[in-house]
Design a protein around this motif. Structure first.
Motif: not given
Length: 652
Positions: A467-484
């Protein structure tokens, strides 16, 4: 001789004698004739098990070659009944392909050895291959396993998270549902389930009064605990006083009942009397030991009672032995509990948190990686509102663990509880960026394969990190959140948090790749806008459709023509110490109140002298030289010194 031995073994195998003493005599006679007769030893071991002589049966298995392989179920059962649950698990695992009986034995042994995840897995396999006579027992045992998973912090593995109507139909399942609710902290729900279990048990017609009493006593003991935790001390004391402790057959339950009665009793306010009563409770045997979380709490109660009885030195010494015997840093509850109580012993009943800190902080020099000690000091810093010191303490501890590079140290560094503590401190200080970064690092660590004794991290940590990675709106972080969220979804495809996080991540990175089966879990748009009043929104000024250039120009002209409303300055509140004595709430304060009276714009002197003095003080005005006026440069000495001469040998 061989023929007679063989005939005797076949006779024992075909015997249908109900008296196990007779079977034992016949088996012993066969063993005397031929000590290598495995069938005779097998018959002897089974007879001993039926006679509840488990130690003797285990000795037969241990000293007869080939018998353990031949009778895996009986061997595992003998180990289980003698308190060797861990060995029983290994024995049952070796023969788990020999039918349902050995699987039931494996689940029971895994439960007793506190491997609740394995027990839950076996019971799930048995439930997926239902047998009519076993369905009831599997439901009861699965409920007990789910409750134990909740107690040990593995609630994500439990099959049921809330009591169902089916659970409240039988008193055994109702009691297990109550235990699961209590373990999750849902004490009110647990109290309701316990009352339901009591009513169901009392209403049974196929049980004698003695049997009902034996089943009701553990429920009552659990009720005392719940009422105490809810703060209903009077009800808990009344209920505890009515428990006949001698009638409780299981000594482990009797021990807990007596300890809880001390906690719920107002008569035992004397710590020395409580200490004597606590240690007079009967200790359970090896075959009826408490689970680890129960033993940890009981040991903690013992230390607390000793501290209240002024046995400070003894507590400090005994807890020091527990801490030194374990490697540091450690996540073991027993070690960290001992560290907390060791700190309490060194504080010596300090009256304030600050005075306790003065006594405890020096212990960090001896034990810099003691998790329990660090959390104790952090807690005291938080109580004294020193969040910066608490944050610095945890950050420096994490840095030391990272520099060590040890796999066990890194497991402690990224432990969910410690991560949650630091993230909470960041949130308290208004540092969301640091909190998101910490969660992202923890998620990255647990997602990578590494040598570790610790199992997979808690689901709560991974959900928070995603959830924290999604809130950053950074493409790499969003991709990592999807993997989680994808890994969480693979573990449980009905997990709503994983489904929501996966859809949210895919909707940003690749909306077309969202599977239809995931979209079916999302609520319909009509449900989300069901309580929205469209007419009220339009009336409030919501624009209809895309505005044109003409509309924008017309709106600009209207704004320029419309008279602007006066903007009132925001009133600033003052503290009470700076408010004047004559202050009246709601009354506008004088903006020139800090200036001297003569410098205020509304000052008007009274009388002729005052007006003349005012004219002389007016900057830029004409100064009239009147009789008696003297410039400052020509100020004379005081009258009492005028014309005075210096006395001989004297001083002024």
């Amino acid at each position: 001789m061989a023929a007679s031995t063989k005939s005797l073994s076949s006779l024992l195998a075909q015997a249908s004698i109900d008296d196990h003493e007779e079977i034992l005599k016949a088996a012993n006679a066969a063993v005397k004739k031929n000590k290598s007769d495995v069938d005779a030893h097998h018959a002897k071991a089974i007879a001993l098990l039926h006679l509840d002589r488990y130690e003797d049966a285990l000795e037969v298995f241990e000293h007869t070659q080939g018998l353990q392989e031949k009778a895996r179920f009986e061997y595992a059962y003998a180990l289980y009944k003698t308190g060797n649950a861990a060995k029983a698990v290994k024995a049952a695992e070796a023969g788990s392909d020999r039918g349902r009986g050995i699987k039931h034995m494996l689940a029971q042994a895994a439960y007793r050895s506190e491997n609740f995840a394995q027990a839950a897995k076996v019971y799930k396999e048995l439930a997926n291959q239902p047998v009519e006579d076993e369905e009831y027992d599997i439901r009861i045992n699965s409920g007990a396993t789910d409750a134990q998973l909740e107690w040990t912090g593995q609630g994500e593995l439990a099959q049921k998270k809330k009591p169902t109507r089916e659970d409240l139909e039988v008193f055994e399942t109702a009691f297990n549902a109550a235990c699961g609710s209590i373990a999750r902290g849902e004490l009110a729900q647990g109290e309701v389930c316990l009352k339901r279990a009591k009513d169901l048990c009392s209403a049974l017609s196929d049980m004698s009064d003695e049997e009902k009493q034996a089943e009701l006593l553990p429920i009552t003991v659990q009720q005392v605990y719940v009422l105490t935790q809810l703060g209903k001390i009077d009800q808990a004391e009344e209920l505890a006083n009515g428990i006949p402790f001698a009638d409780i057959k299981e000594l482990s339950t009797r021990y807990i009942a007596q300890v809880n009665s001390i906690a719920a009793s107002k008569k035992h306010s004397n710590p020395y009397l409580s200490h004597r009563l606590f240690h007079s409770s009967p200790k359970p045997p090896v075959t009826d030991q408490h689970f680890s979380f129960q033993s940890n709490i009981l040991r903690q109660d013992e230390y607390v009672i000793s501290l209240l009885s002024q046995k400070v030195a003894g507590v400090a010494s005994s807890t020091e032995k527990v801490i030194s015997a374990a490697p540091t840093p450690s996540l073991a509850p027993v070690v960290n509990m001992a560290a907390v109580l060791n700190a309490a012993a060194h504080a010596r009943n300090a009256e304030t948190e600050k005075s306790a800190l003065k006594e405890i902080v020096p212990l960090l020099e001896k034990r810099p990686n003691d998790v329990g000690l660090i959390l104790t000091i952090t807690h005291l810093y938080v109580i004294t509102s020193n969040y910066a010191a608490a944050t610095h303490l945890l950050e420096s501890f994490f840095k030391r663990l990272e520099q060590s590079g040890s796999a066990s140290d890194l497991d402690v560094r990224f432990a969910p509880g410690l991560i949650a503590s630091l993230v909470s401190l960041y949130a308290q200080q208004g540092r969301p960026g640091a909190a998101k970064s910490e969660l992202a690092k923890a998620a990255e660590y647990w997602r990578k394969p590494h040598k570790s004794k610790t199992e997979a991290p808690s689901k709560a940590l991974m959900v928070a990190a995603g959830t924290a990675l999604l809130d950053t709106h950074n493409p790499e972080n969003v991709k990592a959140a999807g993997e989680i969220f994808k890994s969480l979804y693979d573990q449980d495809n009905e997990d709503r948090a994983a489904i929501a996080g996966l859809v949210a991540a895919y909707s940003i990175t690749d909306p077309s790749s969202i599977p239809d089966d995931l979209l079916s879990y999302l609520p319909e748009a009509s449900r989300l806008i069901a309580d929205v009043d469209v007419a009220a929104l339009e009336k409030a000024g919501v624009p209809l459709g895309k505005p044109t250039t003409t509309d924008i120009a017309a709106a600009a002209r209207k704004r320029s023509i419309a008279p602007s409303k006066p903007v009132h300055a925001r009133t600033r509140r003052l503290c009470k110490a700076r408010m004047p004595k004559e202050y009246v709430e709601g009354k506008k304060m004088d903006s020139e109140r800090w200036l001297p009276m003569r410098d205020r714009s509304y000052y008007r002197p009274k009388g002729r002298k005052g007006k003349k003095r005012m004219e002389g003080l007016t900057q830029g005005g004409v100064v009239s030289e009147e009789k008696g006026s003297t410039p400052l440069q020509e100020r004379k000495a005081p009258k009492d010194q005028k014309g005075k001469k210096k006395a001989k040998g004297g001083k002024w």
